[in-house]
Design an enzyme around this catalytic site. Structure first.
Site, PDB file in Angstrom:
ATOM      1  N   LYS A   1       0.825  -1.208   0.000  1.00  0.00           N
ATOM      2  CA  LYS A   1       0.000   0.000   0.000  1.00  0.00           C
ATOM      3  C   LYS A   1       0.870   1.274   0.000  1.00  0.00           C
ATOM      4  O   LYS A   1       0.437   2.321  -0.468  1.00  0.00           O
ATOM      5  CB  LYS A   1      -0.914   0.030   1.221  1.00  0.00           C
TER       6      LYS A   1
HETATM    7  C1  LIG Z   1      -4.390  -4.645   0.346  1.00  0.00           C
HETATM    8  C2  LIG Z   1      -3.630  -5.898   0.259  1.00  0.00           C
HETATM    9  C3  LIG Z   1      -3.922  -6.861  -0.714  1.00  0.00           C
HETATM   10  C4  LIG Z   1      -5.090  -6.721  -1.680  1.00  0.00           C
HETATM   11  O1  LIG Z   1      -4.886  -5.707  -2.613  1.00  0.00           O
HETATM   12  P1  LIG Z   1      -6.135  -5.107  -3.423  1.00  0.00           P
HETATM   13  O2  LIG Z   1      -5.592  -3.967  -4.188  1.00  0.00           O
HETATM   14  O3  LIG Z   1      -7.131  -4.696  -2.386  1.00  0.00           O
HETATM   15  O4  LIG Z   1      -6.652  -6.210  -4.280  1.00  0.00           O
HETATM   16  C5  LIG Z   1      -3.119  -7.983  -0.784  1.00  0.00           C
HETATM   17  N1  LIG Z   1      -2.095  -8.169   0.079  1.00  0.00           N
HETATM   18  C6  LIG Z   1      -1.789  -7.273   1.032  1.00  0.00           C
HETATM   19  C7  LIG Z   1      -0.662  -7.548   1.950  1.00  0.00           C
HETATM   20  C8  LIG Z   1      -2.539  -6.108   1.153  1.00  0.00           C
HETATM   21  O5  LIG Z   1      -2.228  -5.213   2.103  1.00  0.00           O
END
Ligand SMILES: *Cc1c(COP(=O)(O)O)cnc(C)c1O
Length: 469
Positions: free
Chosen positions: A113
């Site tokens: 993120k």
């Molecule tokens: C947010 C997240 C995901 C999922 O990503 P999306 O963009 O919501 O599909 C997968 N793995 C981790 C570690 C995340 O923080």
């Protein structure tokens, strides 16, 4: 380049306007009115650039109302300092011939993120300045765990903004909760919600859709915006690392010009894999997009059948950031795959809201099937994937990435597809240290808590714990 809503209610919105607003007034999501091309000449030019240079060029294609100097300042603010502990920001690690992991977790919170949430506040500030407004921006975030911390880090003490994070009280790990409630900053607020992630996200969406509230806030000089992946300013920086991965493979000699690769993405809200879809739509040579889910396998079923059905038990898994039954960003994909038919999109989304399900027609289902491979893994299989990857390659996967690793393996064995593959790694194994340690025989002692497991895992693997964790 202007932006329009997937539900037809807003169009001709500038990039700055779309980023500032976050979600469209009609409840739809903003999408670019056309998709720019990554020509072979442009790819050749990007090949010689570092990550920041690549980000500037790719983002400029979508941010045509920003000057090159503004974009450079945003990129520098996000990736130029020491927030990332790796010079390549999103480095590839080679596990085997034609098999790579792209580590997207070298930022300040240990999850992918950060790639977008270090950038979004920069884009948000620039957008506000750009439109000559002086409203105070209040960012509302619903989080399944990782977005919250990354958004708090990104927005803390950014002038002209405040941030409020809502997390499901029972749905996040101890490390995630501790990360959020210990956040420093004068403009940060963290609230636990009784319920799961979908409850938190629905609540935030309702606040955004409340016109009366919007007017009242506006009278007081306050404007709400979103840092969830429904904001275009979050999706855009994610396109960059897919292009960058392909260029790195080219530079390494792992592929030749024009060669396609497969991308395997651990998926929840469909933001990350949608960015991969955009990269492909721009002309990046990508063969299959492999959408990996956990036991909340609503997307697996949808991509196989065209039937989206959220009416199923919500399951808490070892990959909590993927515990999601309503994948918001799918709406953008459906808009594109239905040839931008906002009436059809409206119908599906209202079915989802009212009936909890919708069915796309055969034309759309077929397009989905051509592009995506979908699969899901339960917790048992996820643990096994962590162990197998460690034993075969001496490489530690976190529990989210392990899901993608497994689905990719299953697919490649079954299909015989020999395209080079990049497994997108969305979290440091240390972010979910207790689950990872539990998957590795002898890694930790029974009864050790999440925090002790960090040290256990470090002693076991010899890989250092990232400093922020
Ligand atoms: C947010 C997240 C995901 C999922 O990503 P999306 O963009 O919501 O599909 C997968 N793995 C981790 C570690 C995340 O923080």
């Amino acid at each position: 380049m202007n932006y329009q809503s997937t539900r037809g209610g807003q169009k001709d919105i500038t990039a700055a306007g779309a980023i500032k607003q976050g979600i469209a007034r009609d409840g739809g999501l903003f999408v670019p009115e056309s998709i720019p091309r990554l020509t072979p000449a442009l790819l050749e030019e990007l090949r010689g650039k570092d990550y920041c240079g690549r980000a500037e060029s790719i983002m400029a294609l979508y941010l045509t109302d920003f000057s090159p100097a503004e974009i450079a300042a945003c990129v520098n603010g996000a990736y130029g300092g020491d927030a990332f502990d790796h010079p390549h920001k999103a480095p590839l690690t080679r596990l085997d011939h034609g098999l790579y992991v792209q580590e997207l977790w070298h930022g300040p919170t240990g999850a992918f993120k950060d790639m977008a949430l270090q950038m979004l506040p920069q884009l948000m500030s620039a957008s506000v300045e750009h439109t000559g407004e002086h409203d105070h921006i209040v960012i509302l975030v619903a989080t399944s765990g990782d977005t919250g911390k990354a958004a708090l880090e990104g927005f803390r003490d950014v002038p002209g903004t405040s941030i409020v994070v809502f997390y499901p009280a029972e749905g996040v790990s101890q490390v995630q909760q501790r990360q959020m409630i210990t956040q420093r900053g004068k403009n940060v607020h963290v609230i636990a919600v009784e319920g799961n992630f979908d409850d938190a996200q629905n609540g935030v969406k309702r606040i955004f859709a409340d016109g009366e509230l919007r007017e009242r806030l506006a009278k007081n000089g306050i404007r709400l915006s979103s840092a969830n992946s429904i904001n275009w300013g979050r999706l855009l920086p994610q396109i960059v690392y897919y292009v960058s991965a392909w260029l790195d493979l080219l530079n390494e000699g792992a592929i030749q010009e024009g060669d396609s690769i497969n991308l395997a993405v651990p998926t929840g809200n469909f933001g990350n894999i949608l960015a991969a879809w955009y990269a492909r739509a721009m002309g990046l040579p990508v063969h299959k997009l492999i959408c990996a889910s956990n036991a909340n396998n609503v997307l697996t079923e949808f991509l196989h059948t065209g039937h989206y059905d959220r009416k199923r038990p919500f399951t808490k898994t070892l990959s909590p950031s993927m515990d999601i039954l309503i994948s918001s960003n799918l709406e953008r994909l459906l808009y594109e795959l239905s040839s931008r038919d906002h009436v059809r999109v409206q119908g599906w989304m209202s079915d989802l809201q009212i009936k909890g399900e919708y069915q796309v027609e055969e034309d759309v289902r077929q397009r989905l099937g051509d592009l995506f491979v979908a699969g899901w893994a339960d917790d048992f299989t996820t643990r096994q994937a962590v162990r197998d990857c460690w034993e075969e390659y001496g490489y530690l996967l976190d529990t989210h990435t392990a899901v993608a690793w497994h689905i990719y393996r299953e697919y490649s064995v079954k299909s015989g597809d020999k395209h080079p593959a990049v497994i997108v790694s969305t979290a440091s194994p240390y972010k979910f240290a207790d689950s990872v340690a539990a998957a590795l025989p002898g890694a930790s002692l029974p009864g050790h808590d999440e925090f002790q497991c960090l040290y256990d895992l470090q002693a076991f693997s010899g890989c250092p714990i990232p400093a922020p964790l």
